[in-house]
Design an enzyme around this catalytic site. Sequence first.
Site, PDB file in Angstrom:
ATOM      1  N   HIS A 148       0.537  -0.820   0.077  1.00  0.00           N
ATOM      2  CA  HIS A 148      -0.095  -0.022   0.104  1.00  0.00           C
ATOM      3  C   HIS A 148       0.886   1.217  -0.089  1.00  0.00           C
ATOM      4  CE1 HIS A 148      -2.688  -2.382   2.091  1.00  0.00           C
ATOM      5  NE2 HIS A 148      -3.460  -1.902   1.410  1.00  0.00           N
TER       6      HIS A 148
ATOM      7  N   ASP B  57       1.789   3.123   3.929  1.00  0.00           N
ATOM      8  CA  ASP B  57       2.393   1.741   4.312  1.00  0.00           C
ATOM      9  C   ASP B  57       3.911   1.489   4.398  1.00  0.00           C
ATOM     10  OD1 ASP B  57       0.117   0.843   5.249  1.00  0.00           O
ATOM     11  OD2 ASP B  57       0.099  -0.515   4.138  1.00  0.00           O
TER      12      ASP B  57
END
Length: 438
Positions: free
Chosen positions: A100, A103
């Site tokens: 992601h 992240d």
Amino acid sequence: MSLFSGIGPVRFEGAGSANEFAYRVYDPERVVLDKRMEDWLKVAVCYWHSFNWPGTDIFGAGTLPRPWLGTPVTQAMAEEKLDAAFDFISRLGVRYFTFHDVDAMASASSVREHETNLRRIEAGMADKMAATGVRLLWGTANLFTHPRYAGGAATSPDPQVFAWAAAQVRFCLETTMRLGGENYVLWGGREGYDSLLNTDLSRELDRYGRFLAMVVEHKQRIGFKGTILIEAKPFEPTKHQYDRDTAAVSAFLQRYGLTKEVKVNIEVNHATLAGLDFEHEIAAARAYGIFGSIDMNRGDPRNGWDTDQFPNCAQDLVPALVQLVEDGGFLSGGFNFDAKLRRQSVDPADLYLAHIGGIDTLARALLAAADIVREGQLQRLRQERYRAWSGELGRRIDGGEFTLAALADHAAEQGFDPRPRSGRQELAESIIARHCRY
Ligand code: XUL
Ligand code: CO
């Protein structure tokens, strides 16, 4: 040197190995039905659960040593995380990862800063990928953690939130393309509702359709060759998620004219939560022509929430793997381990053990499935069950020759009196069970 440097490289040592940090079954080079095991399975490590999740739960603080985590995440912390992640992935001997945007990157508080910080970590990722040979199975934008997304992203009541989501997906899709990503995933974690009382369902669905059409248009504009995948889930964090399962996604894609552009990323436990079997979701996706990729994490049969556990029962996976083998493997997808450690698994070794066990489980299921497909008994059983449809009556019905009334008249004239025949389910289940020998 990183937190994970003490172990590996993890290699195939065979069934007799006593080394817990070796594969007993997963042998990337082993040829199974004309294809290398690594190419069948296309295993991916997921960035977020493995390196970005500190072991929190709704009642408890983080337990896992992840020194690169903090608020805000600085560029130096993001880079330390990247070092640790690629050290782990290459020591594990796995070829793919998934991530992601938020992240992996340093925290950002504006759209501009988001783009800049994503670009900076992209450069680091590109270097790591070149140095290790690790490839990107898919990228995705996190449109659910930040408080702005509490009411949804594409389905938010606030168009500025929709615009933020569009920006995140634009940047992440472009990053995914530059990194050679093979797919791009959209999980609609908050595209749903907590209460119908405050929700305009029809407009939210239209906006979700609009958003997806914009994503597809951008993919075509920039020339991204990968597959766009929607990951279905029935609920959690919302009470109801619009793309609750493969059938719902298929209907949604048809309504918004996107069936040719978008496929599904099926997650084992999302199927369970939807009250469906994992193999059902694969069968449905194949039937609708939208099968894409798999998130290989299971739930706990006694828990109604997303426990994201590593798989460890090969037999459970064989019916799904049989379908994959029948298809000759993935087109662009793979098996992403979207799985979390347990909170007490605090040793760096635990992340290795979890993945090694999960990957060996997958390899066991693949070998069993390949034997089943090679022997062909299950396929013959299925063909035999439908054999009557190759006869004249079946061909005429399939060919659209009858109206309902004409068929009723025909059945009456011919005096049809069909008798029940065995569905051979008992045998089919035994075939699966007796091949689980690896
Ligand atoms: C959540 C989930 C996500 C997606 C990517 O249940 O599975 O991690 O895979 O956003
Ligand atoms: Co997932």
